[in-house]
Write an enzyme that holds these catalytic residues in place. Structure first.
Site, PDB file in Angstrom:
ATOM      1  N   CYS A 135      29.615 -12.658  48.003  1.00  0.00           N
ATOM      2  CA  CYS A 135      30.819 -13.416  47.680  1.00  0.00           C
ATOM      3  C   CYS A 135      31.664 -13.583  48.941  1.00  0.00           C
ATOM      4  O   CYS A 135      32.256 -12.621  49.438  1.00  0.00           O
ATOM      5  CB  CYS A 135      31.625 -12.712  46.592  1.00  0.00           C
ATOM      6  SG  CYS A 135      33.104 -13.646  46.124  1.00  0.00           S
ATOM      7  N   CYS A 138      35.540 -12.769  48.409  1.00  0.00           N
ATOM      8  CA  CYS A 138      35.805 -11.332  48.251  1.00  0.00           C
ATOM      9  C   CYS A 138      35.525 -10.578  49.547  1.00  0.00           C
ATOM     10  O   CYS A 138      36.236  -9.632  49.883  1.00  0.00           O
ATOM     11  CB  CYS A 138      34.980 -10.766  47.100  1.00  0.00           C
ATOM     12  SG  CYS A 138      35.486 -11.423  45.477  1.00  0.00           S
TER      13      CYS A 138
END
Length: 181
Positions: A135, A138
């Site tokens: 991700c 993130c």
């Protein structure tokens, strides 16, 4: 020989680089940029995120000789939260929809603030899991959070390397029985 070392030795010859990196990073002299809690908590978070049961169990068993139960639990907590948030935020990013991105997630994430350890360590554990899960948002957020809490760039890089090698080991261990058949 520990279970972790046995798994490392089980990596086939085509994964020799992974085997060597695994040994050097998780060995006693590996990753001097990290405290023991940061190193082993990040290893637990990455192993949980990589979803290989035997590797996770071996990492946790070895980590238990280096860190306290609270650190291990926080690492598992970070991996669990990242399993949810990495999917959510990656999907929102892929949708490329301004209206969707402005909406609050509406997902319970209290453990991001209530994990019982130093925030800089928890950010590194979240980083390790986010790297494994791929991700981008993130990963950036946890790098920024780690830096905000005083983590130096070499320590951030160390966690990224560790997560990459643990993910690679899990991938190869999953594939090895199929390759032998």
């Amino acid at each position: 020989m520990t279970t972790l070392e046995s798994l490392r030795q089980a990596l086939p010859e085509y994964a020799k680089d992974i085997r060597l990196n695994f040994g050097s990073l998780l060995g006693p002299e590996g990753l001097p940029e990290l405290s023991a809690a940061q190193k082993w908590g990040s290893a637990i978070a990455a192993a949980v995120a990589a979803r290989h049961h035997a590797l996770t169990a071996a990492v946790e068993a070895e980590a238990s000789t280096h860190v306290d139960a609270a650190t291990a639990e926080a690492a598992r907590t970070a991996a669990a939260l990242m399993a949810m948030t990495n999917v959510y935020y990656r999907a929102v990013h892929m949708a490329d929809d301004a209206d969707l991105s402005r909406l609050p997630p509406g997902l319970r994430m209290n453990a991001l603030a209530k994990h019982g350890i130093a925030q800089n360590d928890f950010e590194l554990f979240g980083l390790a899991a986010s790297v494994v899960k791929g991700c981008e948002g993130c990963t950036r957020a946890h790098i920024d959070g780690a830096r905000k809490h005083g983590v130096a760039t070499p320590a951030v890089q160390a966690v990224i390397k560790l997560a990459a090698v643990i993910h690679a080991a899990a991938t190869v261990l999953d594939a090895a029985p199929a390759a032998a058949a």
